[in-house]
Design a protein around this motif. Structure first.
Motif, PDB file in Angstrom:
ATOM      1  N   THR A   1       0.680 -19.931 -35.935  1.00 29.24           N
ATOM      2  CA  THR A   1      -0.105 -19.178 -34.961  1.00 29.24           C
ATOM      3  C   THR A   1       0.001 -17.682 -35.252  1.00 29.24           C
ATOM      4  O   THR A   1       1.017 -17.202 -35.757  1.00 29.24           O
ATOM      5  CB  THR A   1       0.347 -19.458 -33.519  1.00 29.24           C
ATOM      6  OG1 THR A   1       1.625 -18.845 -33.272  1.00 29.24           O
ATOM      7  CG2 THR A   1       0.433 -20.956 -33.260  1.00 29.24           C
TER       8      THR A   1
ATOM      9  N   VAL B   1      -3.892 -19.728 -28.221  1.00 32.63           N
ATOM     10  CA  VAL B   1      -2.742 -20.638 -28.224  1.00 32.63           C
ATOM     11  C   VAL B   1      -2.108 -20.817 -26.847  1.00 32.63           C
ATOM     12  O   VAL B   1      -1.173 -21.602 -26.690  1.00 32.63           O
ATOM     13  CB  VAL B   1      -1.674 -20.196 -29.241  1.00 32.63           C
ATOM     14  CG1 VAL B   1      -2.184 -20.363 -30.657  1.00 32.63           C
ATOM     15  CG2 VAL B   1      -1.224 -18.756 -28.990  1.00 32.63           C
TER      16      VAL B   1
ATOM     17  N   LYS C   1      -4.106 -25.539 -23.945  1.00 33.32           N
ATOM     18  CA  LYS C   1      -3.792 -26.829 -24.565  1.00 33.32           C
ATOM     19  C   LYS C   1      -4.944 -27.344 -25.408  1.00 33.32           C
ATOM     20  O   LYS C   1      -4.722 -28.056 -26.400  1.00 33.32           O
ATOM     21  CB  LYS C   1      -3.422 -27.859 -23.483  1.00 33.32           C
ATOM     22  CG  LYS C   1      -2.063 -27.626 -22.850  1.00 33.32           C
ATOM     23  CD  LYS C   1      -1.703 -28.710 -21.849  1.00 33.32           C
ATOM     24  CE  LYS C   1      -1.460 -30.039 -22.515  1.00 33.32           C
ATOM     25  NZ  LYS C   1      -0.970 -31.067 -21.568  1.00 33.32           N
TER      26      LYS C   1
ATOM     27  N   TRP D   1      -4.521 -26.447 -29.006  1.00 35.65           N
ATOM     28  CA  TRP D   1      -3.517 -27.266 -29.694  1.00 35.65           C
ATOM     29  C   TRP D   1      -4.052 -28.675 -29.961  1.00 35.65           C
ATOM     30  O   TRP D   1      -3.763 -29.261 -31.017  1.00 35.65           O
ATOM     31  CB  TRP D   1      -2.229 -27.308 -28.884  1.00 35.65           C
ATOM     32  CG  TRP D   1      -1.521 -25.987 -28.926  1.00 35.65           C
ATOM     33  CD1 TRP D   1      -1.506 -25.019 -27.959  1.00 35.65           C
ATOM     34  CD2 TRP D   1      -0.762 -25.467 -30.017  1.00 35.65           C
ATOM     35  NE1 TRP D   1      -0.773 -23.946 -28.372  1.00 35.65           N
ATOM     36  CE2 TRP D   1      -0.297 -24.183 -29.629  1.00 35.65           C
ATOM     37  CE3 TRP D   1      -0.415 -25.962 -31.280  1.00 35.65           C
ATOM     38  CZ2 TRP D   1       0.487 -23.403 -30.462  1.00 35.65           C
ATOM     39  CZ3 TRP D   1       0.374 -25.180 -32.108  1.00 35.65           C
ATOM     40  CH2 TRP D   1       0.812 -23.915 -31.697  1.00 35.65           C
TER      41      TRP D   1
ATOM     42  N   VAL E   1       5.380 -26.632 -37.360  1.00 29.95           N
ATOM     43  CA  VAL E   1       4.664 -25.758 -36.426  1.00 29.95           C
ATOM     44  C   VAL E   1       5.442 -24.458 -36.312  1.00 29.95           C
ATOM     45  O   VAL E   1       6.641 -24.469 -36.010  1.00 29.95           O
ATOM     46  CB  VAL E   1       4.532 -26.393 -35.028  1.00 29.95           C
ATOM     47  CG1 VAL E   1       3.798 -25.449 -34.080  1.00 29.95           C
ATOM     48  CG2 VAL E   1       3.834 -27.730 -35.111  1.00 29.95           C
TER      49      VAL E   1
ATOM     50  N   ASN F   1       5.404 -21.121 -34.194  1.00 30.58           N
ATOM     51  CA  ASN F   1       4.886 -20.360 -33.059  1.00 30.58           C
ATOM     52  C   ASN F   1       5.245 -18.893 -33.266  1.00 30.58           C
ATOM     53  O   ASN F   1       6.325 -18.424 -32.889  1.00 30.58           O
ATOM     54  CB  ASN F   1       5.489 -20.881 -31.754  1.00 30.58           C
ATOM     55  CG  ASN F   1       4.733 -22.063 -31.194  1.00 30.58           C
ATOM     56  OD1 ASN F   1       3.547 -21.974 -30.916  1.00 30.58           O
ATOM     57  ND2 ASN F   1       5.424 -23.183 -31.042  1.00 30.58           N
TER      58      ASN F   1
ATOM     59  N   PRO G   1       2.577 -20.839 -25.095  1.00 35.60           N
ATOM     60  CA  PRO G   1       2.295 -21.617 -26.300  1.00 35.60           C
ATOM     61  C   PRO G   1       3.437 -22.536 -26.734  1.00 35.60           C
ATOM     62  O   PRO G   1       3.192 -23.573 -27.364  1.00 35.60           O
ATOM     63  CB  PRO G   1       2.028 -20.538 -27.357  1.00 35.60           C
ATOM     64  CG  PRO G   1       1.558 -19.363 -26.578  1.00 35.60           C
ATOM     65  CD  PRO G   1       2.356 -19.397 -25.316  1.00 35.60           C
TER      66      PRO G   1
ATOM     67  N   CYS H   1       2.796 -25.556 -24.537  1.00 31.79           N
ATOM     68  CA  CYS H   1       1.563 -26.269 -24.903  1.00 31.79           C
ATOM     69  C   CYS H   1       1.701 -26.971 -26.257  1.00 31.79           C
ATOM     70  O   CYS H   1       1.260 -28.113 -26.425  1.00 31.79           O
ATOM     71  CB  CYS H   1       0.388 -25.298 -24.936  1.00 31.79           C
ATOM     72  SG  CYS H   1      -0.110 -24.654 -23.321  1.00 31.79           S
ATOM     73  N   SER H   2       2.289 -26.286 -27.229  1.00 25.48           N
ATOM     74  CA  SER H   2       2.417 -26.885 -28.565  1.00 25.48           C
ATOM     75  C   SER H   2       3.301 -28.118 -28.521  1.00 25.48           C
ATOM     76  O   SER H   2       2.988 -29.142 -29.146  1.00 25.48           O
ATOM     77  CB  SER H   2       2.961 -25.863 -29.560  1.00 25.48           C
ATOM     78  OG  SER H   2       4.247 -25.398 -29.195  1.00 25.48           O
TER      79      SER H   2
ATOM     80  N   CYS I   1       1.479 -31.104 -26.792  1.00 23.12           N
ATOM     81  CA  CYS I   1       0.390 -31.697 -27.566  1.00 23.12           C
ATOM     82  C   CYS I   1       0.859 -32.346 -28.867  1.00 23.12           C
ATOM     83  O   CYS I   1       0.287 -33.363 -29.287  1.00 23.12           O
ATOM     84  CB  CYS I   1      -0.660 -30.638 -27.887  1.00 23.12           C
ATOM     85  SG  CYS I   1      -1.521 -29.985 -26.430  1.00 23.12           S
TER      86      CYS I   1
END
Length: 246
Positions: free
Chosen positions: A9, A57, A60, A63, A80, A82, A111, A114-115, A118
């Protein structure tokens, strides 16, 4: 062998651009998520294994789109990062408004939530995965004028440690804590006038290594935490700060 896949991100600029480049150079397929279309498309054009996704980001939906892209195009998701975040203005708490406070936590902390919501289920089903979240030395060596930036990054650190416990041994979660970095945010902070070099010198003098964090420093640290070189490392914060945190 099928190429591994990383999401980065804020991957179009600063630390994120250097992180994206490192994964690209190592043969990963990289999905850059950025809210800046112009910078994102320009960055993606620099390598055939760089893929740009325009998105926010903190939502959701972004993501979910990133996961759908990774599954449809590559069939996997390994890492991932962030990295996206903001610093905010330097001023004492009583001078800040609610909008800045809420925006800081929204962009720096949401984020992470959310990351994980998801992407964790897919990684659990897949049987492996790594999250690397960018925090700050402001967690342990807070600077005045950044109370809620420091607090937001502390939230990232604690959430990361907790998720490392929740999802071990399948998924590893770690943080990197940079000091002040040579990015567009620093340039905006010190300006471009005749006094900018003096302001930069004062910042560098605060760091034992006498220089600010370079994007490649963070890219190298992310690469270590993302790969099997650190297969027994989870729930930690790696300080890449030139000794600032000592």
């Amino acid at each position: 062998m099928q190429a591994r896949v990383a999401i980065v991100t804020g991957g179009a600029d600063g630390f994120g651009a250097a992180i994206s480049d490192r994964f690209r150079q190592e043969g990963y397929q990289v999905i850059i998520i950025d809210i800046d279309r112009k910078k994102g498309e320009l960055k993606a054009s620099s390598g055939s294994n760089l893929n740009f996704l325009l998105g926010d980001v903190t939502r959701k939906e972004t993501w979910n789109e990133a996961l759908a892209l990774a599954r449809a195009k590559f069939g996997r998701l390994d890492v991932v990062v962030n990295n996206a975040g903001i610093t905010g203005s330097q001023s004492p708490v009583h001078t800040k408004d609610m909008e800045e406070y809420e925006r800081t936590f929204k962009i720096n902390v949401r984020p992470i939530f959310c990351s994980a919501q998801c992407l964790v289920p897919f990684m659990m089903e897949q049987g492996h995965g790594v999250f690397v979240n960018i925090t700050s030395t402001g967690c342990t060596r807070p600077r005045p004028g950044f109370a809620f930036y420091n607090s937001s990054k502390a939230a990232v650190s604690v959430a990361t440690k907790t998720m490392a416990l929740e999802y071990a041994p399948t998924i590893r979660f770690n943080c990197i804590a940079p000091a002040v970095g040579n990015t567009s945010m620093l340039k905006a902070s010190i300006g471009s006038g005749p006094d900018s070099l003096d302001r930069l010198q004062k910042i560098e003098d605060l760091l034992p290594m006498k220089r600010v964090t370079q994007p490649v420093d963070i890219a190298n640290a992310v690469w270590y935490l993302a790969t099997d070189q650190s297969s027994f490392v989870t729930g930690t914060t790696l300080e890449v700060d030139g000794g600032r945190g000592v």
